[in-house]
Design a protein around this motif. Structure first.
Motif, PDB file in Angstrom:
ATOM      1  N   SER A  96       0.843  -1.195   0.000  1.00  0.00           N
ATOM      2  CA  SER A  96       0.000   0.000   0.000  1.00  0.00           C
ATOM      3  C   SER A  96       0.880   1.247   0.000  1.00  0.00           C
ATOM      4  O   SER A  96       1.926   1.284   0.653  1.00  0.00           O
ATOM      5  CB  SER A  96      -0.909   0.007   1.231  1.00  0.00           C
ATOM      6  N   LEU A  97       0.432   2.254  -0.748  1.00  0.00           N
ATOM      7  CA  LEU A  97       1.171   3.510  -0.850  1.00  0.00           C
ATOM      8  C   LEU A  97       0.221   4.686  -0.660  1.00  0.00           C
ATOM      9  O   LEU A  97      -0.847   4.741  -1.291  1.00  0.00           O
ATOM     10  CB  LEU A  97       1.838   3.648  -2.227  1.00  0.00           C
ATOM     11  N   THR A  98       0.588   5.612   0.204  1.00  0.00           N
ATOM     12  CA  THR A  98      -0.118   6.889   0.243  1.00  0.00           C
ATOM     13  C   THR A  98       0.286   7.686  -0.994  1.00  0.00           C
ATOM     14  O   THR A  98       1.194   7.285  -1.734  1.00  0.00           O
ATOM     15  CB  THR A  98       0.256   7.685   1.501  1.00  0.00           C
ATOM     16  N   GLY A  99      -0.369   8.795  -1.231  1.00  0.00           N
ATOM     17  CA  GLY A  99      -0.024   9.600  -2.393  1.00  0.00           C
ATOM     18  C   GLY A  99       1.425  10.036  -2.396  1.00  0.00           C
ATOM     19  O   GLY A  99       2.113   9.979  -3.423  1.00  0.00           O
ATOM     20  N   TRP A 100       1.922  10.449  -1.244  1.00  0.00           N
ATOM     21  CA  TRP A 100       3.307  10.932  -1.191  1.00  0.00           C
ATOM     22  C   TRP A 100       4.294   9.779  -1.272  1.00  0.00           C
ATOM     23  O   TRP A 100       5.368   9.906  -1.852  1.00  0.00           O
ATOM     24  CB  TRP A 100       3.549  11.795   0.041  1.00  0.00           C
ATOM     25  N   GLN A 101       3.965   8.596  -0.717  1.00  0.00           N
ATOM     26  CA  GLN A 101       4.842   7.433  -0.861  1.00  0.00           C
ATOM     27  C   GLN A 101       4.933   6.982  -2.320  1.00  0.00           C
ATOM     28  O   GLN A 101       5.955   6.461  -2.753  1.00  0.00           O
ATOM     29  CB  GLN A 101       4.324   6.279  -0.003  1.00  0.00           C
ATOM     30  N   ALA A 102       3.854   7.206  -3.057  1.00  0.00           N
ATOM     31  CA  ALA A 102       3.848   6.849  -4.476  1.00  0.00           C
ATOM     32  C   ALA A 102       4.558   7.901  -5.330  1.00  0.00           C
ATOM     33  O   ALA A 102       4.683   7.735  -6.544  1.00  0.00           O
ATOM     34  CB  ALA A 102       2.411   6.687  -4.962  1.00  0.00           C
ATOM     35  N   GLY A 103       5.013   8.972  -4.703  1.00  0.00           N
ATOM     36  CA  GLY A 103       5.701  10.028  -5.441  1.00  0.00           C
ATOM     37  C   GLY A 103       4.782  10.800  -6.357  1.00  0.00           C
ATOM     38  O   GLY A 103       5.191  11.266  -7.436  1.00  0.00           O
ATOM     39  N   ILE A 104       3.518  10.960  -5.938  1.00  0.00           N
ATOM     40  CA  ILE A 104       2.561  11.745  -6.736  1.00  0.00           C
ATOM     41  C   ILE A 104       2.744  13.218  -6.386  1.00  0.00           C
ATOM     42  O   ILE A 104       2.382  13.665  -5.298  1.00  0.00           O
ATOM     43  CB  ILE A 104       1.113  11.296  -6.460  1.00  0.00           C
ATOM     44  N   ILE A 105       3.361  13.955  -7.302  1.00  0.00           N
ATOM     45  CA  ILE A 105       3.672  15.372  -7.087  1.00  0.00           C
ATOM     46  C   ILE A 105       2.595  16.231  -7.747  1.00  0.00           C
ATOM     47  O   ILE A 105       2.239  16.020  -8.916  1.00  0.00           O
ATOM     48  CB  ILE A 105       5.058  15.743  -7.665  1.00  0.00           C
ATOM     49  N   THR A 106       2.079  17.184  -6.999  1.00  0.00           N
ATOM     50  CA  THR A 106       1.029  18.064  -7.513  1.00  0.00           C
ATOM     51  C   THR A 106       1.497  19.524  -7.485  1.00  0.00           C
ATOM     52  O   THR A 106       2.584  19.829  -6.984  1.00  0.00           O
ATOM     53  CB  THR A 106      -0.248  17.951  -6.651  1.00  0.00           C
ATOM     54  N   ASP A 107       0.640  20.394  -7.973  1.00  0.00           N
ATOM     55  CA  ASP A 107       0.895  21.825  -7.810  1.00  0.00           C
ATOM     56  C   ASP A 107       0.545  22.225  -6.372  1.00  0.00           C
ATOM     57  O   ASP A 107       0.273  21.369  -5.524  1.00  0.00           O
ATOM     58  CB  ASP A 107       0.111  22.651  -8.840  1.00  0.00           C
ATOM     59  N   ASP A 108       0.549  23.523  -6.095  1.00  0.00           N
ATOM     60  CA  ASP A 108       0.387  24.006  -4.721  1.00  0.00           C
ATOM     61  C   ASP A 108      -1.057  24.329  -4.348  1.00  0.00           C
ATOM     62  O   ASP A 108      -1.306  24.871  -3.270  1.00  0.00           O
ATOM     63  CB  ASP A 108       1.242  25.271  -4.508  1.00  0.00           C
ATOM     64  N   ARG A 109      -2.010  24.022  -5.176  1.00  0.00           N
ATOM     65  CA  ARG A 109      -3.389  24.430  -4.924  1.00  0.00           C
ATOM     66  C   ARG A 109      -4.073  23.441  -3.981  1.00  0.00           C
ATOM     67  O   ARG A 109      -4.556  22.396  -4.394  1.00  0.00           O
ATOM     68  CB  ARG A 109      -4.164  24.516  -6.232  1.00  0.00           C
ATOM     69  N   HIS A 110      -4.120  23.761  -2.703  1.00  0.00           N
ATOM     70  CA  HIS A 110      -4.747  22.885  -1.722  1.00  0.00           C
ATOM     71  C   HIS A 110      -6.237  22.735  -1.994  1.00  0.00           C
ATOM     72  O   HIS A 110      -6.908  23.672  -2.435  1.00  0.00           O
ATOM     73  CB  HIS A 110      -4.536  23.436  -0.306  1.00  0.00           C
ATOM     74  N   ASN A 111      -6.733  21.522  -1.745  1.00  0.00           N
ATOM     75  CA  ASN A 111      -8.148  21.138  -1.905  1.00  0.00           C
ATOM     76  C   ASN A 111      -8.557  20.935  -3.364  1.00  0.00           C
ATOM     77  O   ASN A 111      -9.591  20.328  -3.630  1.00  0.00           O
ATOM     78  CB  ASN A 111      -9.109  22.137  -1.249  1.00  0.00           C
ATOM     79  N   GLN A 112      -7.776  21.436  -4.317  1.00  0.00           N
ATOM     80  CA  GLN A 112      -8.095  21.278  -5.742  1.00  0.00           C
ATOM     81  C   GLN A 112      -6.805  21.123  -6.548  1.00  0.00           C
ATOM     82  O   GLN A 112      -6.650  21.699  -7.626  1.00  0.00           O
ATOM     83  CB  GLN A 112      -8.886  22.483  -6.260  1.00  0.00           C
ATOM     84  N   ALA A 113      -5.890  20.306  -6.074  1.00  0.00           N
ATOM     85  CA  ALA A 113      -4.570  20.203  -6.697  1.00  0.00           C
ATOM     86  C   ALA A 113      -4.623  19.427  -8.017  1.00  0.00           C
ATOM     87  O   ALA A 113      -5.547  18.656  -8.269  1.00  0.00           O
ATOM     88  CB  ALA A 113      -3.590  19.529  -5.739  1.00  0.00           C
ATOM     89  N   THR A 114      -3.592  19.629  -8.836  1.00  0.00           N
ATOM     90  CA  THR A 114      -3.445  18.929 -10.112  1.00  0.00           C
ATOM     91  C   THR A 114      -2.154  18.128 -10.095  1.00  0.00           C
ATOM     92  O   THR A 114      -1.104  18.645  -9.694  1.00  0.00           O
ATOM     93  CB  THR A 114      -3.404  19.931 -11.279  1.00  0.00           C
TER      94      THR A 114
END
Length: 390
Positions: A96-114
């Motif tokens: 199992s991987l959380t988003g950050w463990q999976a290396g899923i990098i997003t932009d800085d827009r909290h609650n509506q990130a891309t």
């Protein structure tokens, strides 16, 4: 021969209990036994995100966006761990991987990130070790290491983005319905399950209120020409294929939005307020002159910040008709609805969309009338023609 890679996403209802997680595990194992690599994306258990959101609201009606992401991301972490434990118990290797463990990098827009990128090496290593990789949907982290979330329905976006970036052969979205319907079947009993729908119509449906797929997910699938199949966790039926192939339906479907509020703005301030809404991340479901319509959870935010420029606030609903041939409908539908004691407060037409602003108590009746007149009749006429040809 290289194994096919399948990405499967299971929504909150599909993983709503330990018993349902067991059934999800069995379905994942079946895919694995077909000789395929599997990446699984899961949502929080049904009701969990609402529970966490409610806790935040008890603390602050406008909680800090960064801390809200930290809180809401906890729901998916529970699900990935429970599914991995279940697979281990059944004799399969899984991580199992959380988003950050999976290396899923997003932009800085909290609650509506891309999502911007993922850690390919992490997935490659685990898949080459014959593991089932289970990823928490809806979440990632920004360049500063802060937890971010992708907005409601974001697990769909996680699944389709992973499928695209990993070069998956197929992306399957499992929900509590057996495909995409011409309207919400809970509102229109005679709603028709679509065998397929093209990206443009699905984007319009998602943008204007259809809940089956998250809008960014459809946009990403369109960009990468990635076919997505919507299936039910509780049914063996083939579901609906969302694809680039163009739709032939003159009227494809109806999308409904409830818990929307119409806000009448001071005319001289309207343009500035609309621009400010975009900066605040407030989604406008309607903008005509000095009138806008927003979700109920954005009303308090606007009242708090712009009270002196707001003239009136009233609950409304929107009904959006999606299709390729809407000229006749747009010319006739308002009068037809009025003859059935349904008043259209406002309307507009653009591209493949006709949108109507209605009183909340009229929404369901309007949906049933339009569906019967413009979707069912054309569907059965087309079906009869096809049978005659065959």
């Amino acid at each position: 021969m290289e194994k096919r890679l399948i990405v499967q996403k299971f929504g909150g209802t599909s993983v709503g209990s330990v018993e349902r997680i067991q059934r999800v595990a069995e379905r994942v194992i079946k895919t694995k036994q077909q000789g395929q690599q599997v990446v699984v994306v899961v949502s929080a258990m049904s009701g969990e995100t609402n529970r966490l959101q409610s806790l935040a609201s008890e603390v602050d009606s406008l909680p800090n966006a960064r801390e809200l992401d930290v809180l809401l991301s906890a729901g998916e972490q529970v699900t990935v761990a429970l599914l991995a434990m279940t697979l281990h118990k059944l004799g399969y290797k899984a991580t199992s991987l959380t988003g950050w463990q999976a290396g899923i990098i997003t932009d800085d827009r909290h609650n509506q990130a891309t999502i911007k990128s993922i850690d390919h090496d992490k997935f490659k290593t685990l898949l080459n070790d014959d593991q089932i990789v289970i990823v928490a949907g809806f979440q990632g982290m920004n360049q500063n290491g802060d937890v971010t979330t992708l907005g409601r329905g974001g697990s769909d976006t996680t699944a389709v983005t992973l499928a695209g970036l990993l070069g998956a052969d197929e992306c399957q979205i499992f929900t509590d319905v057996d495909g995409v319907y011409s309207c919400d079947p809970r509102v229109v009993d005679s709603a028709i399950k679509l065998d397929s729908i093209d990206f443009s119509d699905m984007q319009a449906m998602a943008k204007h209120g259809a809940k089956v797929l998250h809008l960014p997910c459809v946009e990403f699938a369109d960009r990468y020409n990635l076919d997505v199949r919507v299936l039910s966790s509780f049914s063996p039926l083939q579901g609906t294929l969302v694809t680039r192939l163009p739709s032939r339906a003159s009227v494809c479907g109806l999308a409904l939005q409830r818990e929307v509020y119409r806000i009448d703005l001071a005319p001289l301030k309207a343009d500035a307020i609309v621009a400010q809404c975009q900066l605040l991340g407030v989604t406008l479901h309607w903008h005509s002159g000095s009138v806008v319509a927003v979700d109920s959870n954005d009303v308090s935010k606007l009242l708090q910040m712009l009270q002196q420029d707001i003239i009136d606030v009233a609950p409304v609903s929107t009904l959006t008709v999606v299709g390729a041939e809407l000229d006749e409908l747009y010319q006739k539908v308002q009068m037809q609805l009025l003859e059935n004691d349904i008043k259209v407060l406002d309307s507009f037409r653009c591209d493949r969309v006709v949108k109507l602003l209605l009183l909340p108590e009229h929404l369901d009746r309007a949906a049933n009338f339009i569906h019967a007149q413009y979707i069912e009749l054309s569907h059965y006429v087309a079906k009869d023609k096809k049978e005659l040809i065959l």
